[in-house]
Design an enzyme around this catalytic site. Structure first.
Site, short mmCIF file in Angstrom:
data_model
loop_
_atom_site.label_atom_id
_atom_site.label_comp_id
_atom_site.label_asym_id
_atom_site.label_seq_id
_atom_site.Cartn_x
_atom_site.Cartn_y
_atom_site.Cartn_z
N GLU A 223 0.85 -1.16 -0.11
CA GLU A 223 0.05 -0.01 0.03
C GLU A 223 0.80 1.38 0.19
OE1 GLU A 223 -3.38 0.54 -0.16
OE2 GLU A 223 -3.49 -1.66 -0.75
N CYS B 97 -11.80 3.31 -14.57
CA CYS B 97 -12.36 4.74 -14.32
C CYS B 97 -10.85 5.48 -14.13
CB CYS B 97 -12.99 4.91 -13.05
SG CYS B 97 -14.31 6.56 -12.94
N CYS C 226 -15.76 3.64 -19.93
CA CYS C 226 -17.26 3.71 -19.32
C CYS C 226 -17.85 2.56 -19.95
CB CYS C 226 -17.75 4.94 -19.74
SG CYS C 226 -16.98 6.18 -19.20
N CYS D 51 -17.63 -0.60 -17.54
CA CYS D 51 -17.87 -0.23 -16.32
C CYS D 51 -19.42 -0.73 -15.86
CB CYS D 51 -17.84 1.23 -16.03
SG CYS D 51 -18.00 1.84 -14.38
N CYS E 38 -24.10 6.24 -14.02
CA CYS E 38 -23.00 7.24 -13.55
C CYS E 38 -23.33 8.63 -14.15
CB CYS E 38 -21.51 6.94 -14.42
SG CYS E 38 -20.22 7.93 -14.10
#
Length: 361
Positions: free
Chosen positions: A47, A203, A210, A213, A219
């Protein structure tokens, strides 16, 4: 956007989770190195490396890092120079310094066990913060914790066509509320990875896909054809420009003088060439530390871009037969043909590679 505006979720939490996890099951990334043999330590390192850095770039660094430091104890015991050396080229070196500090704190204050029972305790470790703490807890333990990294901010901002720069406190509060609403009670490792994958692979900042997605039909940014408008950019300020001259002082054997930077600030703890804002200061330093050194013609200047300013660097090669400078604390003579394992700033490494090529030519 004003603080009293309310942004409502577009989907129930159950429907959002169903769509996202179905997409993740079919298309998500499940074989990344840190997804194998999960532990708080392994997830934490990944991370931190992934902050502002793409997965493809991180993977080889992560594998080398874990091979050398397989446990938090091994990392805590290592000298900072070695940690920075393995981080060389990954950028944002404060991450490496904080990683090292946090490892020592986990060992000294928590007996080597990450405090994953407490979001506050995790977030208090150097270099972690609320979202990273949530990701470590959710992925490594499966306990419910909410994340809001850059990828998640971008996806939620577009989904709701949320106006304003996400760095503003009012906008960020709305995003945390949305992230809290959508986060499930089960499948936390998959859900957390799915949220990060959605922003990283579909994204995306420049070219969102898109059509692939799972939220393209709801959206708001997509419905308006304004995907690139969101999230709104930080209000621009003129980028400051600084200049520096880097002294590439070589001895008769081709070794190059390096100095260790202060532990905090620009390139903190890394080894760099001596730097001077003005030529007069460079010449005075040479007179004091390497009298008789021959200053050669400067190399072409180049620009190194930081997040908050641009640094114009002019390399100034010079040669000396005297080694007085080596007696100073925090200095070393670096042999480009037999590189020492020390942390180097990216432009310094590039210049050393060039010097090494000259020596081998």
């Amino acid at each position: 956007m004003t603080d009293d505006q309310t942004v409502f979720p577009l989907l129930s939490s159950a429907e959002f989770q169903r769509r996202l996890l179905a997409w993740f099951d079919a298309h998500g990334r499940k074989r990344l190195p840190w997804q194998q043999d999960k532990s708080p330590y392994r997830v934490w390192v990944s991370e931190i490396m992934l902050q502002q850095t793409q997965v493809a770039t991180v993977i080889p660094y992560y594998e080398r890092f874990m091979a050398r430091f397989p446990t938090v104890e091994a990392l805590a015991e290592a000298p900072q120079d070695e940690v920075l050396h393995l981080w060389t080229g990954l950028g944002y070196y404060a991450r490496a310094r904080n990683l090292h500090k946090a490892a020592r704190e986990v060992v000294s204050e928590h007996d080597g066990d990450f405090p994953v029972h407490s979001l506050d305790a995790m977030a208090a470790l150097p270099g972690i913060g609320r979202s990273t703490a949530g990701a470590i807890i959710a992925i490594s333990t499966g306990r419910r914790a909410v994340i809001l990294d850059g990828n998640v901010k971008r996806s939620l901002t577009r989904l709701h066509a949320l106006p304003g720069w996400p760095g503003r406190s009012a906008v960020e509060r709305h995003l945390w509320a949305l992230a809290e609403h959508y986060t499930p009670e089960a499948r936390l490792p998959d859900y957390t990875q799915a949220m990060m994958d959605l922003g990283a692979t579909l994204c995306r900042r420049g070219q969102p896909e898109c059509g692939r997605c799972p939220f393209d039909d709801v959206c708001l940014a997509h419905a308006r054809g304004e995907e690139r408008r969101f999230p709104e950019a930080k209000p621009k300020k003129a980028t400051p420009r600084r200049v520096t001259q880097m002294l590439l002082l070589r001895d008769a054997e081709g070794r190059v003088l390096l100095q260790q930077r202060p532990p905090t600030g620009l390139w903190g703890g890394l080894w760099c060439f001596p730097q001077f804002e003005e030529e007069a200061a460079l010449l005075a330093w040479l007179d004091s530390h390497a009298p008789g050194a021959e200053l050669e013609a400067p190399w072409s200047s180049f620009t190194h871009v930081f997040s908050h300013f641009r640094l114009e660097i002019t390399p100034r090669p010079a040669r000396t037969r005297r080694l007085a400078a080596v007696t100073e604390s925090g200095s070393l003579w670096y042999n480009p043909r037999q590189p020492a394992s020390v942390g180097l700033a990216a432009p310094v490494k590039a210049l050393l590679d060039t010097l090494g090529d000259d020596l081998l030519a």
